[in-house]
Design a protein around this motif. Structure first.
Motif: not given
Ligand code: AMP
Length: 365
Positions: A97-112, A277-281
């Motif tokens: 849909a054209g929306a860049p994602i931040s934090p990058p999805d790689r950080a999310l994938a690793i933390s999952q 955690a790839p987010r606010v905490h």
């Protein structure tokens, strides 16, 4: 939405920031974004969510539903998330849909995945407690032999607040422990003999600059965060080490946004990383009243490509989570002149549910 990615940042006030997740972290992100003149769209599981109440648009849908995430992305100039369990399929829909994602999805994938996370940390020179991947109950006895008893069995994915965890004190307990966590792919961790639990909240901006808040000291009850006290009193060496850990991680992930890194402090002052955690905490909520730019505004600045703000502490803060019906004491809590009360707009005060928090301020020594 048509602009080239490279021309899009820094986002101008009036742009729309999409947040996947309608909880309290989304609420405080949305409030910070509004303060800087952004519009916020949230994807929440239910209408009238804590974040939806303070946002310009609320889309109701499942976080794993590519269609719902795609609709959010179509309205957003950048997309971020307030929790880790966003599916890869949903994020791919957002990119389409054209929306860049931040934090990058790689950080999310690793933390999952707790095993991938620890391997990643170790590969970048960041120490964790020793561990072993567990695919079935039979893997537990040999791992326990190597790691020593007791050891902590945790699900690899989707555990939080101490859920999906069981201590294993002997090989005989392996089948029961494995069943207790749902007989799912898991990780066995050596017991970390920590003296304190600490965390560092840090941010990396779009141009690669890093800013870290002072380290907080955390106290948990029944696996749930109860208090964070910040700035924690630490030796200079431990402070430097926390900063090194946060910076290494942010750079290794080519990160944009705020990250929360949970640490164990050992008796000799060494730090182990428990998880990130790839987010606010939750352990960064003290910054709302302890710093000129809190973690929520910092995250919005980072994902919007704005300069990062100062992380200098202005007060010593003790943050206490208000769980279940503790938030009913709002009248007394709000009468305390040292206390700043944050309530999340949740109607159902189920036992143990995070309903708000209170920051108690004292002057810095
Ligand atoms: P986690 O879900 O990994 O954040 O774990 C929840 C809590 O369990 C932590 O905050 C610690 O208090 C405790 N804990 C987690 N892992 C370990 C470990 N390897 N050794 C000792 N305690 C742990």
């Amino acid at each position: 939405m048509a602009t080239d990615l490279k021309d899009r940042f820094p986002l101008s006030p009036g742009s729309t920031i999409g947040i996947v997740g309608g909880g309290q972290l989304g609420r405080m992100l949305a409030m910070a974004a509004a303060r800087l003149g952004f519009r916020v769209a949230v994807l929440a599981r239910e209408a009238d969510s804590p974040a939806g109440q303070v946002s310009a648009f609320e889309i109701v849908g499942d976080y794993g539903d590519p269609d719902a995430v795609g609709r959010l992305a179509a309205q957003s100039d950048v997309l971020t998330f307030e929790f880790e369990n966003v599916s890869a399929a949903a994020l791919a829909a957002a990119e389409r849909a054209g929306a860049p994602i931040s934090p990058p999805d790689r950080a999310l994938a690793i933390s999952q995945d707790r095993v991938d996370e620890k391997r990643f940390l170790n590969a970048h020179g960041l120490a964790t407690t020793p561990f072993a991947p567990i695919d079935g109950a039979a893997d537990i006895a040999p791992a326990l032999e190597r790691l020593g008893a007791p050891a902590l069995l945790k699900t690899r994915r989707e555990g939080y607040d101490g859920k999906g965890q069981a201590w294993v004190t002997s090989a005989a307990e392996a089948p029961t422990a494995f069943t207790a966590i749902g007989a799912r792919p898991s990780i066995l961790e050596a017991r970390a003999d920590f003296v304190r639990e600490l965390s560092v909240i840090a941010a990396r901006g779009r141009s690669g600059e890093v800013a870290a808040y002072p380290v907080g000291e955390n106290r948990h009850e029944h696996g749930v965060l109860r208090t964070t006290t910040a700035p924690a009193s630490l030796s200079q060496a431990t402070r430097d080490d926390a900063l090194r850990i946060a910076t290494t991680l942010l750079e290794a992930l080519d990160y944009r946004g705020v990250i929360g890194v949970e640490l164990f402090e050992l008796a000799d002052g060494r730090l182990l990383v428990n998880e990130f955690a790839p987010r606010v905490h939750n352990t960064g909520h003290w910054t709302l009243d302890g710093c000129a730019v809190d973690q929520f505004e910092q995250h919005i600045r980072a994902v919007a490509g704005w300069p990062l703000g100062p992380t200098t502490p202005l007060a010593r803060v003790e943050m206490t989570n208000l769980l279940g019906d503790e938030a009913h004491d709002w009248a007394a809590l709000s009468a305390d002149p040292r206390a700043r009360l944050w309530l999340y707009g949740k109607r159902d005060a189920a036992p143990g549910r995070k309903m708000g928090h209170v920051n108690r301020l004292t002057p810095l020594a």
